[in-house]
Write a protein that holds these residues in place. Structure first.
Motif, PDB file in Angstrom:
ATOM      1  N   MET A   1       0.822  -1.207   0.000  1.00 33.04           N
ATOM      2  CA  MET A   1       0.000   0.000   0.000  1.00 33.04           C
ATOM      3  C   MET A   1       0.863   1.268   0.000  1.00 33.04           C
ATOM      4  SD  MET A   1      -3.224   0.276   2.554  1.00 33.04           S
ATOM      5  CE  MET A   1      -2.298   0.999   3.871  1.00 33.04           C
ATOM      6  N   LYS A   2       2.065   1.177   0.510  1.00 34.61           N
ATOM      7  CA  LYS A   2       2.972   2.328   0.584  1.00 34.61           C
ATOM      8  C   LYS A   2       3.586   2.680  -0.774  1.00 34.61           C
ATOM      9  CE  LYS A   2       3.272   2.287   5.264  1.00 34.61           C
ATOM     10  NZ  LYS A   2       2.589   3.274   6.003  1.00 34.61           N
ATOM     11  N   ASP A   3       3.479   1.778  -1.747  1.00 27.00           N
ATOM     12  CA  ASP A   3       4.042   2.031  -3.074  1.00 27.00           C
ATOM     13  C   ASP A   3       3.174   3.060  -3.799  1.00 27.00           C
ATOM     14  OD1 ASP A   3       5.050   1.984  -5.656  1.00 27.00           O
ATOM     15  OD2 ASP A   3       5.249  -0.190  -5.715  1.00 27.00           O
ATOM     16  N   PRO A   4       3.758   4.206  -4.165  1.00 27.54           N
ATOM     17  CA  PRO A   4       2.955   5.241  -4.811  1.00 27.54           C
ATOM     18  C   PRO A   4       2.458   4.861  -6.213  1.00 27.54           C
ATOM     19  CG  PRO A   4       5.273   5.871  -4.754  1.00 27.54           C
ATOM     20  CD  PRO A   4       5.146   4.600  -3.975  1.00 27.54           C
ATOM     21  N   ASP A   5       3.076   3.841  -6.829  1.00 27.94           N
ATOM     22  CA  ASP A   5       2.659   3.427  -8.171  1.00 27.94           C
ATOM     23  C   ASP A   5       1.443   2.508  -8.157  1.00 27.94           C
ATOM     24  OD1 ASP A   5       4.806   4.834  -9.204  1.00 27.94           O
ATOM     25  OD2 ASP A   5       6.139   3.093  -9.177  1.00 27.94           O
ATOM     26  N   LEU A   6       1.056   2.044  -6.983  1.00 32.83           N
ATOM     27  CA  LEU A   6      -0.066   1.107  -6.878  1.00 32.83           C
ATOM     28  C   LEU A   6      -1.275   1.783  -6.242  1.00 32.83           C
ATOM     29  CD1 LEU A   6       1.863  -2.000  -5.519  1.00 32.83           C
ATOM     30  CD2 LEU A   6       1.108  -1.608  -7.861  1.00 32.83           C
ATOM     31  N   ALA A   7      -2.428   1.543  -6.831  1.00 36.06           N
ATOM     32  CA  ALA A   7      -3.663   2.067  -6.255  1.00 36.06           C
ATOM     33  C   ALA A   7      -4.057   1.211  -5.055  1.00 36.06           C
ATOM     34  CB  ALA A   7      -4.785   2.048  -7.291  1.00 36.06           C
ATOM     35  N   MET A   8      -4.509   1.866  -4.016  1.00 35.91           N
ATOM     36  CA  MET A   8      -4.892   1.144  -2.800  1.00 35.91           C
ATOM     37  C   MET A   8      -6.000   0.139  -3.095  1.00 35.91           C
ATOM     38  SD  MET A   8      -6.081   2.530   0.963  1.00 35.91           S
ATOM     39  CE  MET A   8      -5.017   3.919   0.877  1.00 35.91           C
TER      40      MET A   8
ATOM     41  N   THR B   1      -6.532  -1.505  -5.839  1.00 31.90           N
ATOM     42  CA  THR B   1      -5.956  -2.658  -6.538  1.00 31.90           C
ATOM     43  C   THR B   1      -5.239  -3.580  -5.557  1.00 31.90           C
ATOM     44  OG1 THR B   1      -5.641  -1.308  -8.512  1.00 31.90           O
ATOM     45  CG2 THR B   1      -4.393  -3.366  -8.388  1.00 31.90           C
ATOM     46  N   VAL B   2      -4.447  -2.977  -4.671  1.00 28.47           N
ATOM     47  CA  VAL B   2      -3.706  -3.767  -3.683  1.00 28.47           C
ATOM     48  C   VAL B   2      -4.666  -4.587  -2.835  1.00 28.47           C
ATOM     49  CG1 VAL B   2      -2.297  -3.612  -1.589  1.00 28.47           C
ATOM     50  CG2 VAL B   2      -1.705  -2.237  -3.583  1.00 28.47           C
ATOM     51  N   TRP B   3      -5.718  -3.958  -2.342  1.00 32.07           N
ATOM     52  CA  TRP B   3      -6.631  -4.672  -1.444  1.00 32.07           C
ATOM     53  C   TRP B   3      -7.544  -5.633  -2.187  1.00 32.07           C
ATOM     54  CZ3 TRP B   3      -5.337  -5.603   3.117  1.00 32.07           C
ATOM     55  CH2 TRP B   3      -4.546  -4.704   3.825  1.00 32.07           C
ATOM     56  N   THR B   4      -7.836  -5.357  -3.452  1.00 30.10           N
ATOM     57  CA  THR B   4      -8.629  -6.312  -4.232  1.00 30.10           C
ATOM     58  C   THR B   4      -7.835  -7.590  -4.465  1.00 30.10           C
ATOM     59  OG1 THR B   4      -9.841  -4.542  -5.333  1.00 30.10           O
ATOM     60  CG2 THR B   4      -9.843  -6.694  -6.409  1.00 30.10           C
ATOM     61  N   VAL B   5      -6.604  -7.441  -4.924  1.00 30.09           N
ATOM     62  CA  VAL B   5      -5.768  -8.612  -5.186  1.00 30.09           C
ATOM     63  C   VAL B   5      -5.468  -9.352  -3.887  1.00 30.09           C
ATOM     64  CG1 VAL B   5      -3.496  -9.360  -6.009  1.00 30.09           C
ATOM     65  CG2 VAL B   5      -4.785  -7.643  -7.288  1.00 30.09           C
ATOM     66  N   SER B   6      -5.104  -8.620  -2.854  1.00 31.15           N
ATOM     67  CA  SER B   6      -4.795  -9.250  -1.565  1.00 31.15           C
ATOM     68  C   SER B   6      -6.035  -9.900  -0.963  1.00 31.15           C
ATOM     69  CB  SER B   6      -4.230  -8.228  -0.587  1.00 31.15           C
ATOM     70  OG  SER B   6      -3.028  -7.709  -1.083  1.00 31.15           O
ATOM     71  N   GLY B   7      -7.158  -9.248  -1.082  1.00 30.53           N
ATOM     72  CA  GLY B   7      -8.404  -9.805  -0.546  1.00 30.53           C
ATOM     73  C   GLY B   7      -8.788 -11.103  -1.233  1.00 30.53           C
ATOM     74  N   ILE B   8      -8.611 -11.148  -2.546  1.00 28.75           N
ATOM     75  CA  ILE B   8      -8.897 -12.381  -3.287  1.00 28.75           C
ATOM     76  C   ILE B   8      -7.955 -13.495  -2.835  1.00 28.75           C
ATOM     77  CG2 ILE B   8      -8.782 -13.469  -5.573  1.00 28.75           C
ATOM     78  CD1 ILE B   8      -9.845 -10.760  -6.696  1.00 28.75           C
ATOM     79  N   ALA B   9      -6.669 -13.168  -2.699  1.00 26.25           N
ATOM     80  CA  ALA B   9      -5.695 -14.173  -2.257  1.00 26.25           C
ATOM     81  C   ALA B   9      -6.000 -14.645  -0.836  1.00 26.25           C
ATOM     82  CB  ALA B   9      -4.284 -13.605  -2.336  1.00 26.25           C
ATOM     83  N   MET B  10      -6.388 -13.723   0.036  1.00 28.03           N
ATOM     84  CA  MET B  10      -6.721 -14.091   1.415  1.00 28.03           C
ATOM     85  C   MET B  10      -7.975 -14.973   1.443  1.00 28.03           C
ATOM     86  SD  MET B  10      -5.810 -10.435   3.169  1.00 28.03           S
ATOM     87  CE  MET B  10      -6.097 -10.847   4.886  1.00 28.03           C
ATOM     88  N   PHE B  11      -8.959 -14.620   0.616  1.00 29.94           N
ATOM     89  CA  PHE B  11     -10.172 -15.430   0.526  1.00 29.94           C
ATOM     90  C   PHE B  11      -9.839 -16.844   0.032  1.00 29.94           C
ATOM     91  CE2 PHE B  11     -13.691 -17.039  -2.093  1.00 29.94           C
ATOM     92  CZ  PHE B  11     -14.662 -17.171  -1.105  1.00 29.94           C
ATOM     93  N   LEU B  12      -8.935 -16.932  -0.962  1.00 34.32           N
ATOM     94  CA  LEU B  12      -8.539 -18.248  -1.469  1.00 34.32           C
ATOM     95  C   LEU B  12      -7.862 -19.082  -0.393  1.00 34.32           C
ATOM     96  CD1 LEU B  12      -7.228 -17.448  -5.058  1.00 34.32           C
ATOM     97  CD2 LEU B  12      -9.249 -18.780  -4.424  1.00 34.32           C
TER      98      LEU B  12
END
Length: 121
Positions: free
Chosen positions: A24-31, A33-44
């Protein structure tokens, strides 16, 4: 096998969440996007806890391990953590199967022993 694999997956659940905080601290990444991808991985991770003994469950677990290692391109520490969890996944599957086989063997021996002993009155 289920217990060992599920323990590994729950550990990954938390590591993915913490990695998302770092990403989330990376300025090139949208918050989002980070939480969508991470949330999907956590759900999996949670979903695989229930599917690990089903056909294809272990293969999906391996796919998750590869994705975890690949997340090192975003958070470099994840190359190391992903490799550690891939090794844990292998150990969980390998030794979990051995434990399951031993349990089945002991249960068969116990059932065979019970049927050959006459009931005491």
């Amino acid at each position: 096998m289920r217990t060992l694999c599920s323990s590994t997956l729950i550990g990954e659940f938390f590591v993915i969440g913490f990695a998302a905080l770092v990403a989330m601290k990376d300025p090139d990444l949208a918050m989002s996007t980070v939480w969508t991808v991470s949330g999907i991985a956590m759900f999996l991770c949670v979903l695989l806890c229930g599917l690990v003994t089903r056909p294809g469950g272990v293969a999906l677990g391996w796919a998750l391990q590869i994705a975890l290692i690949a997340s090192g391109f975003i958070v470099p520490t994840m190359f190391f953590l992903g490799a550690i969890f891939a090794a844990l996944w292998w150990a969980s599957v390998h030794y979990g199967r051995k434990v399951d086989e031993a349990k089945a063997r002991f249960a068969a021996q116990a059932a065979q022993g019970d049927s050959s002993t006459p009931d005491a009155a």
